[in-house]
Design a protein around this motif. Structure first.
Motif, PDB file in Angstrom:
ATOM      1  N   THR A  20       0.881  -1.181  -0.139  1.00 37.80           N
ATOM      2  CA  THR A  20       0.315  -0.088   0.111  1.00 37.80           C
ATOM      3  C   THR A  20       0.840   1.305   0.064  1.00 37.80           C
ATOM      4  OG1 THR A  20       0.003   0.199   2.161  1.00 37.80           O
ATOM      5  CG2 THR A  20      -1.639  -1.402   1.479  1.00 37.80           C
ATOM      6  N   GLY A  57     -10.830  -1.268  -0.593  1.00 34.43           N
ATOM      7  CA  GLY A  57     -10.315  -0.502  -1.516  1.00 34.43           C
ATOM      8  C   GLY A  57      -9.825  -1.189  -2.868  1.00 34.43           C
ATOM      9  N   ILE A  62     -14.344   2.278  -2.227  1.00 30.24           N
ATOM     10  CA  ILE A  62     -13.386   3.371  -1.791  1.00 30.24           C
ATOM     11  C   ILE A  62     -13.919   3.933  -0.590  1.00 30.24           C
ATOM     12  CG2 ILE A  62     -12.007   5.076  -2.636  1.00 30.24           C
ATOM     13  CD1 ILE A  62     -11.494   2.625  -4.104  1.00 30.24           C
ATOM     14  N   SER A  65     -13.411   2.026   2.469  1.00 37.30           N
ATOM     15  CA  SER A  65     -12.171   1.974   2.833  1.00 37.30           C
ATOM     16  C   SER A  65     -11.760   3.238   3.497  1.00 37.30           C
ATOM     17  CB  SER A  65     -11.249   1.598   1.565  1.00 37.30           C
ATOM     18  OG  SER A  65      -9.687   1.679   1.903  1.00 37.30           O
ATOM     19  N   ALA A  66     -12.140   4.371   3.104  1.00 39.12           N
ATOM     20  CA  ALA A  66     -11.668   5.662   3.563  1.00 39.12           C
ATOM     21  C   ALA A  66     -12.312   5.631   5.122  1.00 39.12           C
ATOM     22  CB  ALA A  66     -12.405   6.830   2.842  1.00 39.12           C
ATOM     23  N   VAL A  88      -7.167   8.230   0.648  1.00 35.57           N
ATOM     24  CA  VAL A  88      -8.295   7.453   0.394  1.00 35.57           C
ATOM     25  C   VAL A  88      -9.557   8.190   0.401  1.00 35.57           C
ATOM     26  CG1 VAL A  88      -9.497   5.288   0.853  1.00 35.57           C
ATOM     27  CG2 VAL A  88      -7.007   5.220   1.201  1.00 35.57           C
ATOM     28  N   TYR A  91      -9.579  10.415  -2.633  1.00 34.15           N
ATOM     29  CA  TYR A  91      -9.677   9.614  -3.877  1.00 34.15           C
ATOM     30  C   TYR A  91     -11.319   9.213  -4.096  1.00 34.15           C
ATOM     31  CZ  TYR A  91      -9.152   6.244  -7.343  1.00 34.15           C
ATOM     32  OH  TYR A  91      -9.223   5.205  -8.579  1.00 34.15           O
TER      33      TYR A  91
END
Length: 568
Positions: A20, A57, A62, A65-66, A88, A91
């Motif tokens: 990562t 992710g 996403i 994940s964030a 993240v 994104y």
């Protein structure tokens, strides 16, 4: 168990076995924290939540994940995890989450220049722009050895501000004291490009190259700006000159190869990708690029070999390759093999495409009703069901069963009378059936619903011109389509055909030659060839027809045009 300092992060990276961004940064990027790294307890729960965030992710979730990273950052108050949460969240385009993560990063790493810079920009649209500018100005003034890097990061820090003209003004002011640095000029070029000011962007990137000749990052940016303005040929020319000066640069050669693709110089582009591949024979991305270009050049054997090799070495999106291999088999008339490749597509994102291609393969063998049954059997949400319905109508249209295709879509239109896609498709079917009243009413409804629908204006204008009806109105409609989409080859083709119908052969040739240069389509070739034939340029027309017939042997429009003209 307490593990101190950089050892914590290294152990965490090893524990999850994933490369990562946070792990790759490691302790080497001291600006993550700007000071000593904190002690951190490596608990099973920490590792588990880290794993969950990364897996989410990787699966495209996403936002989840964030959120997981932000929760972990709140619990651990580790600036490295806070930084990852910020990245993240940015994104995922969630300004609120990104702002909270960036605030946490800044709090846990008060000496970090990068944390201050990112915090200044995240959620900037909701903040006072003067405060944002002042905070970034302080960060730059305190940058010392990292000034160039921080100048290059200005646009990223301001990405959350929706007013791109305001962003450009801020970047202009912030870079004013540093214009002797090429990074400041590149920052200005980026901001100008995003603000749709290409001439300013070119001026700034040229200034950067004067300060630092041959700088590859600036050369890449210049190529992007030129391509964005439609000057792909000039971008390729300049990159070719730079590559002659620095033939060992992999970055320049890759940028040049991509510019050649944009300029539609596919054979030259393939040569450059093959050159790169010779030095990296198991690079999956390069193998895929050569495969795609070979397919574009109708070199099926080379395309298949490179696709298979890309699969073997682990191309990141194997389903894309399976779709391409299926198409190659279909071109050769090997329907069973084609459907085998399509059946191996597993990614939900591509499964619908694979199913539709399988149906087309079955239909190509004359089993239209079996192909329709396959499509009807598919399930999914409303959008996916409509896609299968459109595919069924296309199968019927290609089988010269346009009336049945229209009936299929009319049934769907009754349930969604203002669906612009269905309206447009039914209009095109009505045109095939010579029901001009229905065609026109549907296209005008599309224009009413979507005033910027370029292809609706184009379709109506072309249909009128092709029948030599209301030529003034036809030209007005196609001209409006060109305003909306000035480089669309099919709209350029329509304007060429309108001008031909009006007796303006020089203008017709200009539009048709430009259209064919952008896309060597069979129908465009038929129109261009007919105009050339009309002014006694028979040799040019025949050469064009021979080339187009070889590339599009199944085009009825082209074949009929050639047969009619050559019989005269």
């Amino acid at each position: 168990m307490k593990i101190r300092s950089s050892r914590t992060l290294r152990t965490l990276c090893l524990a999850i076995s994933l490369g990562t961004t946070a792990c790759l940064a490691g302790a080497a990027d001291k600006d993550v924290v700007g000071g000593p790294l904190p002690a951190q307890e490596l608990t099973p729960r920490t590792i588990y939540q880290f794993l969950l965030a990364e897996i989410a992710g990787a699966r495209g979730q996403i936002s989840l994940s964030a959120q997981l990273y932000l929760d972990l950052a709140r619990t651990t108050r580790d600036p490295r995890i806070a930084r990852r949460a910020t990245e993240v969240a940015m994104y995922s385009r969630n300004p609120q989450m990104a702002g909270e993560a960036a605030q946490l990063w800044s709090e846990t790493a008060p000496d970090s220049e990068e944390a201050r810079r990112v915090l200044a920009g995240v959620g900037g649209g909701a903040r006072n722009l003067e405060q944002v500018q002042a905070q970034l100005a302080r960060a730059l003034a305190q940058s010392s050895a990292r000034l160039g890097q921080n100048l290059l990061g200005l646009n990223r820090a301001l990405a959350g501000i929706p007013d791109k003209d305001a962003v450009q003004r801020i970047v202009q002011r912030l870079t004013e004291p540093y214009l002797e640095l090429p990074e400041a000029q590149v920052a200005r070029a980026h901001a100008a490009m995003v603000a749709e000011e290409p001439m300013q962007a070119l001026g700034a990137v040229d200034a950067a190259l004067q300060l630092k000749p041959g700088w590859e990052a600036a050369l890449q940016l210049k190529a992007q700006i030129l391509q964005h303005t439609g000057a792909s040929a000039e971008a390729a020319r300049q990159l070719e000159a730079e590559l002659e000066r620095n033939p060992d640069s992999t970055t320049l050669r890759l940028t040049y190869a991509r510019a050649l693709v944009s300029a539609q110089r596919f054979e030259d582009a393939r040569t450059q990708f093959k050159h790169l591949l010779a030095a990296n024979p198991e690079d999956a991305e390069l193998l895929y690029a050569v495969g795609l270009l070979s397919m574009q050049l109708n070199d099926s054997q080379t395309a298949e070999a490179h696709y298979l090799k890309a699969l073997e070495v682990g191309y990141a999106q194997p389903d894309l390759i399976r779709l391409q291999l299926g198409q190659l088999a279909e071109r050769r008339g090997e329907g069973t093999l084609a459907r085998k490749w399509f059946s191996e597509v597993r990614d939900e994102q591509h499964q619908a495409e694979a199913m539709i291609r399988s149906a087309h393969s079955i239909a190509a063998e004359g089993r239209i009703d079996e192909a329709r049954a396959l499509l009807k059997a598919q399930d999914g949400n409303a959008a996916l069901k409509q896609r299968y319905l459109m595919a069924e109508a296309q199968l019927l249209r290609e089988a010269d069963r346009s009336a049945e295709a229209l009936a299929v879509l009319e049934q769907a239109l009754r349930a969604a009378p203002d669906d612009s896609d269905l309206l447009y498709e039914t209009a095109m079917l009505a045109e095939r059936l010579n029901d001009l009243e229905l065609m026109e009413s549907r296209l005008r409804r599309v224009i009413e619903l979507k005033p910027d629908h370029a292809h609706a204006y184009n379709a109506l204008g072309y249909s009128l011109a092709d029948r030599k009806l209301r030529l003034d109105e036809a030209e007005t409609l196609v001209a409006r389509a060109l305003e909306l989409s000035p480089d669309d080859p099919f709209i350029l083709d329509s304007m060429g055909w309108v001008r031909f119908r009006r007796g303006d052969v020089p203008a017709a040739l200009k539009y048709l030659e430009r259209a064919y240069a952008i896309r060597a389509d069979a129908e465009i070739a038929a129109h261009l060839g007919e105009v050339l034939w009309s002014v006694e340029r028979r040799e040019d027309a025949n050469r064009l027809f021979d080339e187009a017939l070889k590339a599009h042997p199944s085009s009825k429009v082209l074949a009929d045009t050639v047969r009619r003209l050559r019989a005269e």
